[in-house]
Design an enzyme around this catalytic site. Structure first.
Site, PDB file in Angstrom:
ATOM      1  N   LYS A  42      46.457  41.141  54.030  1.00 58.81           N
ATOM      2  CA  LYS A  42      45.721  39.617  53.611  1.00 58.81           C
ATOM      3  C   LYS A  42      46.377  39.405  52.072  1.00 58.81           C
ATOM      4  CE  LYS A  42      42.970  43.758  50.872  1.00 58.81           C
ATOM      5  NZ  LYS A  42      42.313  44.674  51.668  1.00 58.81           N
ATOM      6  N   ARG A 140      28.550  45.896  51.273  1.00 61.05           N
ATOM      7  CA  ARG A 140      30.130  44.901  51.740  1.00 61.05           C
ATOM      8  C   ARG A 140      28.906  43.855  53.310  1.00 61.05           C
ATOM      9  NH1 ARG A 140      35.669  45.519  48.702  1.00 61.05           N
ATOM     10  NH2 ARG A 140      36.115  46.101  50.753  1.00 61.05           N
ATOM     11  N   TYR A 273      50.421  34.167  19.058  1.00 58.01           N
ATOM     12  CA  TYR A 273      48.848  32.901  18.601  1.00 58.01           C
ATOM     13  C   TYR A 273      48.791  34.408  17.699  1.00 58.01           C
ATOM     14  CZ  TYR A 273      49.229  30.045  22.303  1.00 58.01           C
ATOM     15  OH  TYR A 273      49.479  28.386  22.323  1.00 58.01           O
TER      16      TYR A 273
HETATM   17  C1  LIG Z   1      41.686  45.520  51.583  1.00 57.24           C
HETATM   18  C2  LIG Z   1      41.961  46.590  52.954  1.00 57.24           C
HETATM   19  C3  LIG Z   1      42.673  47.447  53.457  1.00 57.24           C
HETATM   20  C4  LIG Z   1      44.132  48.191  52.803  1.00 57.24           C
HETATM   21  O1  LIG Z   1      43.742  48.784  51.621  1.00 57.24           O
HETATM   22  P1  LIG Z   1      44.425  50.061  51.320  1.00 57.24           P
HETATM   23  O2  LIG Z   1      43.974  50.838  49.525  1.00 57.24           O
HETATM   24  O3  LIG Z   1      46.004  48.683  50.183  1.00 57.24           O
HETATM   25  O4  LIG Z   1      45.899  50.266  51.847  1.00 57.24           O
HETATM   26  C5  LIG Z   1      42.006  48.294  54.122  1.00 57.24           C
HETATM   27  N1  LIG Z   1      40.459  47.838  55.102  1.00 57.24           N
HETATM   28  C6  LIG Z   1      40.538  46.666  54.216  1.00 57.24           C
HETATM   29  C7  LIG Z   1      38.854  46.829  55.066  1.00 57.24           C
HETATM   30  C8  LIG Z   1      40.320  46.138  53.523  1.00 57.24           C
HETATM   31  O5  LIG Z   1      39.963  45.124  53.195  1.00 57.24           O
END
Ligand SMILES: *Cc1c(COP(=O)(O)O)cnc(C)c1O
Length: 392
Positions: A42, A140, A273
């Site tokens: 992702k 969620r 800045y």
């Molecule tokens: C992003 C995500 C992961 C990966 O998590 P890590 O802690 O980076 O291994 C696994 N499962 C879901 C549902 C996620 O959204």
């Protein structure tokens, strides 16, 4: 370590991704977890480039790919990647025919989406592969409480009618990366109860999965059939150690650039800045063409270092949108010299200093390494190394 060479012909900065490191990390995690792995690609593979990383991951033995959206899933298919893919976030009015036609598994958290998926599948005349998501504590997505038996019952009905096939049951843990994993036992038992209900209703999922990187490495009871790995695959220890000490992981991304301006200044010179920083001695200031638009967080001001001229030099003053300033003291630095913002870090056991890691940048910026990696801006070119090593 790719510190010295930079592609002369291109951009101001580049993120070099070593696909061999990703392949090696996958093999390392597989040897520890002893389950199938879902490579989570992702968010453009946490900023590493979804398509090359997906190819490397599948080449190294990852059985599944995980993405958040239909757009990400379809992009993998368009690139010719035919490994199983699970996609887990959908628009309220998602057109599921796209995902079904692309043979992508669809995560299901609610009845509205389940109905829309079943309708889309009937329209296409092929069953949709779905993976029912239980909520075990994040609040969620995923069905919780009374929603779960209802979701399961409807999924079973649609399965009997031939519009869906329930290929998976899964969930996600709240804090597996906290050492000792508080709450993990309770979440695991909530998940097992959800799984029991699903099986009792007549579902027979091929894959059951709960663990992310941290759980894959350290919580054996959560591993089931598959572990979904993100951060650890990219070579970052989910428990926060810098470098690659505990599990033999190797960070895959090196963010590097070059010095584009040099300035010898007297004591009392204001920098950037504010100025928030005033030099306390005569020194040389080196300009880097990287700022917060490229992922160098403003909140790292006063704490961040880069690797330049064979040592760590501090970023001084405010990090701007496109630039930041490094105090190189009296080091012999020339225009065009390479700079590493972060990379693999020191070899395990090495007494020599090395470039910072993404984990250190996360600490300096007050965030997690995920945000550092995904925050690398679009104008930083991605350069992939060792694509062939991934499949050998
Ligand atoms: C992003 C995500 C992961 C990966 O998590 P890590 O802690 O980076 O291994 C696994 N499962 C879901 C549902 C996620 O959204």
């Amino acid at each position: 370590m790719p510190t010295g060479v930079i592609n002369e012909t291109v951009q101001l900065a580049e993120a070099v991704i070593d696909l061999a490191a990703i392949a090696e990390n996958i093999r390392t995690i597989a040897a520890i977890a002893r389950t199938g792995l879902m490579a989570v690609v992702k968010a453009d593979a946490f900023g590493h480039g979804a398509v090359p990383v997906a190819r490397a991951a599948v080449g190294a033995g990852a059985a599944w790919l995980g993405v958040t959206s239909a757009t990400e899933a379809v992009a993998l298919r368009s690139a010719g990647i035919d490994a199983p893919v699970l996609s887990w976030l959908h628009r309220p009015d998602e057109d599921f025919t796209r995902l079904i036609a692309a043979d992508v598994d669809i995560a299901v958290s609610n009845l509205t989406h389940l109905r829309a998926i079943a309708d889309a599948a009937s329209e296409l005349g092929v069953p949709a592969a779905v993976q029912l998501k239980a909520d075990v504590g994040l609040s969620r997505n995923g069905a919780s409480g009374d929603e779960w038996p209802e979701l399961v019952a409807w999924a079973r009905k649609h399965e009997a009618a031939g519009s869906v096939r329930v290929r998976g049951v899964w969930s996600h843990l709240t804090n597996a990366d906290v050492p000792g994993c508080p709450g993990i036992a309770r979440q695991l038992s909530t998940f097992q109860e959800a799984l029991r209900i699903a099986r009792e209703t007549g579902l027979d999922p091929d894959v059951v999965h709960l663990a992310n990187s941290a759980a894959a490495l350290a919580a054996p009871q959560t591993r089931f059939d598959l572990c979904r790995i993100g951060l650890a695959m990219y070579g970052v220890d989910p428990f926060g150690a810098t470098g690659r000490r505990r599990y033999g992981l190797r960070p895959a991304m090196t963010l590097r650039s070059r010095v584009i301006n040099l300035k010898r200044v007297p004591a009392g010179t204001g920098v950037s800045y504010g100025p928030d920083h005033v030099t306390d001695r005569p020194t040389t200031l080196a300009l880097l063409p990287l700022g917060y638009a490229d992922g160098l967080s403003r909140t790292a001001e006063g704490r961040a270092w880069v690797w330049l001229a064979g040592r760590r030099c501090p970023i001084v003053g405010r990090i701007a949108m496109d630039q930041c300033v490094v105090d190189v003291g009296d080091l012999p630095v020339a225009l065009g010299d390479p700079v590493v913002v972060f990379g693999p870090g020191a070899e395990p056991g090495s007494p020599d200093p090395a470039e910072p890691t993404a984990a250190e940048w996360a600490r300096w910026a007050g965030t997690n390494p995920h945000e550092v990696l995904t925050g690398i801006g679009a104008r930083v070119a991605r350069v992939h190394l060792h694509g062939e090593a991934a499949t050998s």
